[in-house]
Enzyme design. Sequence first.
Site, mmCIF file in Angstrom:
data_model
loop_
_atom_site.group_PDB
_atom_site.id
_atom_site.type_symbol
_atom_site.label_atom_id
_atom_site.label_comp_id
_atom_site.label_asym_id
_atom_site.label_seq_id
_atom_site.Cartn_x
_atom_site.Cartn_y
_atom_site.Cartn_z
ATOM 1 N N SER A 277 3.349 1.567 3.256
ATOM 2 C CA SER A 277 3.000 2.528 2.195
ATOM 3 C C SER A 277 3.437 3.913 2.649
ATOM 4 O O SER A 277 3.606 4.143 3.863
ATOM 5 C CB SER A 277 1.477 2.508 2.010
ATOM 6 O OG SER A 277 1.038 3.648 1.296
ATOM 7 N N TYR B 265 -7.562 2.507 4.372
ATOM 8 C CA TYR B 265 -6.199 2.182 3.934
ATOM 9 C C TYR B 265 -5.179 2.948 4.777
ATOM 10 O O TYR B 265 -4.200 2.376 5.263
ATOM 11 C CB TYR B 265 -6.065 2.543 2.452
ATOM 12 C CG TYR B 265 -4.793 2.083 1.792
ATOM 13 C CD1 TYR B 265 -4.701 0.815 1.222
ATOM 14 C CD2 TYR B 265 -3.680 2.922 1.705
ATOM 15 C CE1 TYR B 265 -3.541 0.390 0.589
ATOM 16 C CE2 TYR B 265 -2.512 2.501 1.076
ATOM 17 C CZ TYR B 265 -2.459 1.242 0.512
ATOM 18 O OH TYR B 265 -1.297 0.828 -0.107
HETATM 19 P P1 NAD Z 1 -1.914 -6.226 -6.155
HETATM 20 O O1 NAD Z 1 -3.374 -5.955 -6.197
HETATM 21 O O2 NAD Z 1 -1.144 -6.385 -7.424
HETATM 22 O O3 NAD Z 1 -1.634 -7.500 -5.249
HETATM 23 C C1 NAD Z 1 -2.336 -7.724 -4.073
HETATM 24 C C2 NAD Z 1 -2.158 -9.178 -3.693
HETATM 25 O O4 NAD Z 1 -2.947 -9.434 -2.515
HETATM 26 C C3 NAD Z 1 -2.640 -10.143 -4.767
HETATM 27 O O5 NAD Z 1 -1.818 -11.293 -4.791
HETATM 28 C C4 NAD Z 1 -4.044 -10.512 -4.271
HETATM 29 O O6 NAD Z 1 -4.521 -11.752 -4.760
HETATM 30 C C5 NAD Z 1 -3.781 -10.560 -2.774
HETATM 31 N N1 NAD Z 1 -5.004 -10.481 -1.996
HETATM 32 C C6 NAD Z 1 -6.026 -9.611 -2.151
HETATM 33 N N2 NAD Z 1 -7.002 -9.891 -1.267
HETATM 34 C C7 NAD Z 1 -6.565 -10.953 -0.539
HETATM 35 C C8 NAD Z 1 -7.116 -11.714 0.521
HETATM 36 N N3 NAD Z 1 -8.330 -11.422 1.012
HETATM 37 N N4 NAD Z 1 -6.400 -12.735 1.027
HETATM 38 C C9 NAD Z 1 -5.181 -13.049 0.526
HETATM 39 N N5 NAD Z 1 -4.602 -12.350 -0.478
HETATM 40 C C10 NAD Z 1 -5.293 -11.344 -1.005
HETATM 41 O O7 NAD Z 1 -1.302 -5.062 -5.249
HETATM 42 P P2 NAD Z 1 0.175 -4.445 -5.065
HETATM 43 O O8 NAD Z 1 0.160 -3.082 -5.628
HETATM 44 O O9 NAD Z 1 1.223 -5.401 -5.484
HETATM 45 O O10 NAD Z 1 0.161 -4.251 -3.488
HETATM 46 C C11 NAD Z 1 0.846 -5.093 -2.597
HETATM 47 C C12 NAD Z 1 1.034 -4.349 -1.286
HETATM 48 O O11 NAD Z 1 1.770 -3.153 -1.518
HETATM 49 C C13 NAD Z 1 -0.281 -3.930 -0.609
HETATM 50 O O12 NAD Z 1 -0.175 -4.103 0.780
HETATM 51 C C14 NAD Z 1 -0.360 -2.453 -0.951
HETATM 52 O O13 NAD Z 1 -1.111 -1.739 -0.013
HETATM 53 C C15 NAD Z 1 1.100 -2.073 -0.920
HETATM 54 N N6 NAD Z 1 1.397 -0.840 -1.642
HETATM 55 C C16 NAD Z 1 1.216 -0.777 -2.990
HETATM 56 C C17 NAD Z 1 1.510 0.409 -3.640
HETATM 57 C C18 NAD Z 1 1.354 0.550 -5.101
HETATM 58 O O14 NAD Z 1 1.500 1.676 -5.586
HETATM 59 N N7 NAD Z 1 1.077 -0.482 -5.837
HETATM 60 C C19 NAD Z 1 1.981 1.512 -2.909
HETATM 61 C C20 NAD Z 1 2.154 1.392 -1.553
HETATM 62 C C21 NAD Z 1 1.857 0.208 -0.930
#
Ligand code: NAD
Length: 251
Positions: free
Chosen positions: A133, A146
């Site tokens: 991130s 986070y």
């Molecule tokens: P999302 O909430 O759409 O997806 C998260 C995924 O993780 C889902 O498939 C969920 O079921 C799974 N998950 C949650 N808890 C879990 C657990 N205990 N065990 C196994 N799986 C679990 O989120 P996203 O936005 O697609 O984020 C994905 C990654 O990208 C994360 O690591 C997040 O920190 C990172 N990220 C996202 C953003 C953003 O703006 N969306 C920005 C920077 C980083």
Amino acid sequence: MFLAGKNALVTGSTSGIGLAIARALRDEGASVVLNGFGDEAEIAKLCEELDARWINTDLTTVEGAEELMAGAGGVDILVNNAGMQHVAPVEDFPVDKWNKIIALNLSSAFHTARLAVPHMKAAGWGRIINTASAHSTTASPFKAAYVAAKHGIAGLTKTLALELARENITANCISPGYVWTPLVENQIPDTMASRGLTREQVINDVLLERQPTKKFAQPEDVAALAVFLCRDVAQNITGANYEIDGGWTAQ
Ligand code: NAD
């Protein structure tokens, strides 16, 4: 189809960025193992679409990570992407949320990597891609767990890169700014409450405040970079942390 014959595991791939990465790897011929929570009927449809297996384990526990790796078989491409967020002032930050976020966003990547590396070494090829991130190099208030976990995964990635440098295994981070996914959408109510703002104010003045392009990235943008990192031309890219953050960390 340059990934035909490769086994890819993408954690947290039932939604958002992880799902886009799983789709993109599948489009290049990889067989894909999905992991994450969600509606079972919808995930069954995804498995059919991607000809994928779904291993539903909770990665906040060591056992969950071990069960996932045992079920996935030899993993050639490991994408540590599962993540969660909680927004609260540090003095009110629930201890169980701290523990879960560190366990999922950081420790699960250690467990999957330690269990994936023996196969990668034996195969003489591997790719480890960690979704970090912009918060892996910068901080924001109210996101203690986070930010700590994401800085941690950036360090873990560098260590893996150095340890595996002679094994034809690369380890890199992709560091998005704000990508429009359920994780982002779901933190809007907490931020509204903790800062006393409207939904529009949270989107424009908090989420996109530091993203100079004022545009959310799309999950497919992240997936395209993940695919590139699997190519042979990326064999000498390791220990890197690639921002897709609209200029956030350039400031
Ligand atoms: P999302 O909430 O759409 O997806 C998260 C995924 O993780 C889902 O498939 C969920 O079921 C799974 N998950 C949650 N808890 C879990 C657990 N205990 N065990 C196994 N799986 C679990 O989120 P996203 O936005 O697609 O984020 C994905 C990654 O990208 C994360 O690591 C997040 O920190 C990172 N990220 C996202 C953003 C953003 O703006 N969306 C920005 C920077 C980083």
